[in-house]
Design a protein around this motif. Structure first.
Motif, PDB file in Angstrom:
ATOM      1  N   VAL A   1       0.839  -1.203   0.000  1.00 43.93           N
ATOM      2  CA  VAL A   1       0.000   0.000   0.000  1.00 43.93           C
ATOM      3  C   VAL A   1       0.872   1.251   0.000  1.00 43.93           C
ATOM      4  O   VAL A   1       0.615   2.203  -0.754  1.00 43.93           O
ATOM      5  N   ARG A   2       1.920   1.260   0.832  1.00 44.48           N
ATOM      6  CA  ARG A   2       2.795   2.438   0.884  1.00 44.48           C
ATOM      7  C   ARG A   2       3.427   2.717  -0.482  1.00 44.48           C
ATOM      8  O   ARG A   2       3.461   3.868  -0.937  1.00 44.48           O
ATOM      9  N   ARG A   3       3.913   1.674  -1.155  1.00 44.55           N
ATOM     10  CA  ARG A   3       4.558   1.868  -2.455  1.00 44.55           C
ATOM     11  C   ARG A   3       3.564   2.374  -3.498  1.00 44.55           C
ATOM     12  O   ARG A   3       3.903   3.204  -4.345  1.00 44.55           O
ATOM     13  N   MET A   4       2.332   1.879  -3.449  1.00 46.44           N
ATOM     14  CA  MET A   4       1.328   2.351  -4.403  1.00 46.44           C
ATOM     15  C   MET A   4       0.991   3.815  -4.180  1.00 46.44           C
ATOM     16  O   MET A   4       0.860   4.588  -5.144  1.00 46.44           O
ATOM     17  N   ILE A   5       0.860   4.216  -2.915  1.00 44.86           N
ATOM     18  CA  ILE A   5       0.586   5.624  -2.619  1.00 44.86           C
ATOM     19  C   ILE A   5       1.772   6.485  -3.037  1.00 44.86           C
ATOM     20  O   ILE A   5       1.594   7.563  -3.640  1.00 44.86           O
ATOM     21  N   GLU A   6       2.983   6.031  -2.745  1.00 39.46           N
ATOM     22  CA  GLU A   6       4.174   6.784  -3.150  1.00 39.46           C
ATOM     23  C   GLU A   6       4.231   6.968  -4.660  1.00 39.46           C
ATOM     24  O   GLU A   6       4.532   8.060  -5.154  1.00 39.46           O
ATOM     25  N   TYR A   7       3.945   5.900  -5.387  1.00 41.83           N
ATOM     26  CA  TYR A   7       3.965   5.982  -6.853  1.00 41.83           C
ATOM     27  C   TYR A   7       2.903   6.957  -7.349  1.00 41.83           C
ATOM     28  O   TYR A   7       3.165   7.791  -8.230  1.00 41.83           O
ATOM     29  N   SER A   8       1.719   6.877  -6.785  1.00 43.07           N
ATOM     30  CA  SER A   8       0.624   7.756  -7.208  1.00 43.07           C
ATOM     31  C   SER A   8       0.969   9.220  -6.954  1.00 43.07           C
ATOM     32  O   SER A   8       0.790  10.081  -7.825  1.00 43.07           O
ATOM     33  N   LYS A   9       1.496   9.507  -5.770  1.00 47.30           N
ATOM     34  CA  LYS A   9       1.827  10.889  -5.423  1.00 47.30           C
ATOM     35  C   LYS A   9       2.975  11.425  -6.273  1.00 47.30           C
ATOM     36  O   LYS A   9       3.005  12.612  -6.614  1.00 47.30           O
ATOM     37  N   ALA A  10       3.918  10.539  -6.638  1.00 48.16           N
ATOM     38  CA  ALA A  10       5.045  10.975  -7.459  1.00 48.16           C
ATOM     39  C   ALA A  10       4.618  11.291  -8.888  1.00 48.16           C
ATOM     40  O   ALA A  10       5.173  12.194  -9.524  1.00 48.16           O
ATOM     41  N   HIS A  11       3.637  10.562  -9.400  1.00 45.02           N
ATOM     42  CA  HIS A  11       3.249  10.716 -10.808  1.00 45.02           C
ATOM     43  C   HIS A  11       2.045  11.630 -11.021  1.00 45.02           C
ATOM     44  O   HIS A  11       1.868  12.164 -12.113  1.00 45.02           O
ATOM     45  N   TRP A  12       1.229  11.800  -9.992  1.00 46.08           N
ATOM     46  CA  TRP A  12       0.064  12.679 -10.111  1.00 46.08           C
ATOM     47  C   TRP A  12      -0.022  13.602  -8.890  1.00 46.08           C
ATOM     48  O   TRP A  12      -0.978  13.511  -8.098  1.00 46.08           O
ATOM     49  N   PRO A  13       0.969  14.460  -8.709  1.00 45.85           N
ATOM     50  CA  PRO A  13       1.004  15.308  -7.504  1.00 45.85           C
ATOM     51  C   PRO A  13      -0.174  16.271  -7.398  1.00 45.85           C
ATOM     52  O   PRO A  13      -0.458  16.773  -6.312  1.00 45.85           O
ATOM     53  N   GLN A  14      -0.850  16.516  -8.515  1.00 47.11           N
ATOM     54  CA  GLN A  14      -1.980  17.444  -8.507  1.00 47.11           C
ATOM     55  C   GLN A  14      -3.253  16.804  -7.967  1.00 47.11           C
ATOM     56  O   GLN A  14      -4.239  17.499  -7.714  1.00 47.11           O
ATOM     57  N   TRP A  15      -3.253  15.500  -7.763  1.00 45.57           N
ATOM     58  CA  TRP A  15      -4.454  14.808  -7.318  1.00 45.57           C
ATOM     59  C   TRP A  15      -4.750  15.077  -5.850  1.00 45.57           C
ATOM     60  O   TRP A  15      -3.853  15.343  -5.042  1.00 45.57           O
ATOM     61  N   SER A  16      -6.002  14.934  -5.481  1.00 43.54           N
ATOM     62  CA  SER A  16      -6.409  15.012  -4.083  1.00 43.54           C
ATOM     63  C   SER A  16      -6.095  13.692  -3.382  1.00 43.54           C
ATOM     64  O   SER A  16      -5.845  12.659  -4.025  1.00 43.54           O
TER      65      SER A  16
END
Length: 203
Positions: free
Chosen positions: A133-148
Motif C-alpha cells: 500500500v505504501r509503495r502504491m501511494i508513493e507511486y501515485s503521489k510521485a506521478h500525479w502530484p496534482q491529485w487530491s
C-alpha cells in the motif's frame, strides 16, 4: 547466509545499485535491496547459482528510467550488454539471467522461462501488505502530484483490486508462505474496507 563472489558484489554495489537512486520511491534503493534479500531467502532447496540470483535481482528494475511499460525488456538488455559481467558468467548464464529479468513483471500471465525468473518474480512480489500500500501511494503521489488524497486512495484501491484480488492478474510462481499470507491479507482488506484506512496512513 548465501555466499556471493566479493568482486561481483562490489561491482554491483558500486555501479548498478546506485542507478536506483534516480527512480521513484516505489522503485528506488529500498525496493532493490528488498528484492535482493527476498531472492536469497528463497534459495533453500533450489539448485541455483547464488551469484546469478543476486545479479538478476540487482538488474531487474534498472530499466525503469526508460518508463514502466517496457522496463523489463530494457533491464534485460542492460544486463546482457554489460560487458563487465563476462568476468563472472558464461554467455549461456548471461542469457538465462536476461530471460529472468525480462520475465519478472507481475502482469506477465505465462510462467517465467527459467527458475531464476521464478525467483526474482516471487521476490519482487514482496507481499508485505503495508509495504504494498505504501509503495502504491508513493507511486501515485510521485506521478500525479496534482491529485487530491481521495483520488490517490481510489487509484490505489482500484490497482489492488486489479492486481491482488481473487480475479487479479498476479500469479505466484514459487511456494512462499510469506507472500501467500500477504495476498490473503490484502484480499481481506479489500473485502472489509480496511484498505481505505491503510491508504490514509501514507498520504
Amino acid at each position: 547466509m548465501w555466499s556471493i563472489d566479493p568482486e561481483l558484489r562490489a561491482y554491483i554495489e558500486e555501479n548498478i545499485l546506485p542507478l536506483y537512486e534516480a527512480h521513484d520511491a516505489a522503485h528506488g534503493p529500498a525496493h532493490v535491496q528488498t528484492v535482493l534479500e527476498n531472492s536469497l531467502a528463497l534459495l533453500d532447496g533450489l539448485d541455483v547459482d547464488p551469484n546469478m540470483v543476486y545479479t538478476v535481482a540487482a538488474y531487474h528494475d534498472v530499466g525503469i528510467r526508460a518508463g514502466r511499460e517496457r522496463h523489463e525488456a530494457v533491464s534485460g538488455q542492460w544486463l546482457w550488454e554489460d560487458k563487465e559481467l563476462k568476468r563472472w558468467f558464461t554467455p549461456e548464464q548471461r542469457q538465462t539471467m536476461r530471460e529472468a529479468v525480462e520475465d519478472h513483471r507481475a502482469s506477465r500471465q505465462e510462467p517465467p522461462r527459467n527458475l531464476y525468473g521464478r525467483i526474482v518474480s516471487e521476490a519482487d512480489r514482496d507481499l508485505d501488505p503495508e509495504r504494498v500500500v505504501r509503495r502504491m501511494i508513493e507511486y501515485s503521489k510521485a506521478h500525479w502530484p496534482q491529485w487530491s488524497d481521495e483520488e490517490h486512495i481510489q487509484r490505489t484501491i482500484a490497482h489492488v483490486k486489479d492486481k491482488y484480488s481473487e480475479t487479479g492478474y498476479l500469479h505466484l510462481w514459487l511456494p512462499c508462505p510469506r507472500n501467500e499470507a500477504g495476498l490473503a491479507t490484502l484480499r481481506q482488506w479489500l473485502r472489509t474496507g480496511e484498505l481505505t484506512e491503510r491508504c490514509k496512513k501514507y498520504l
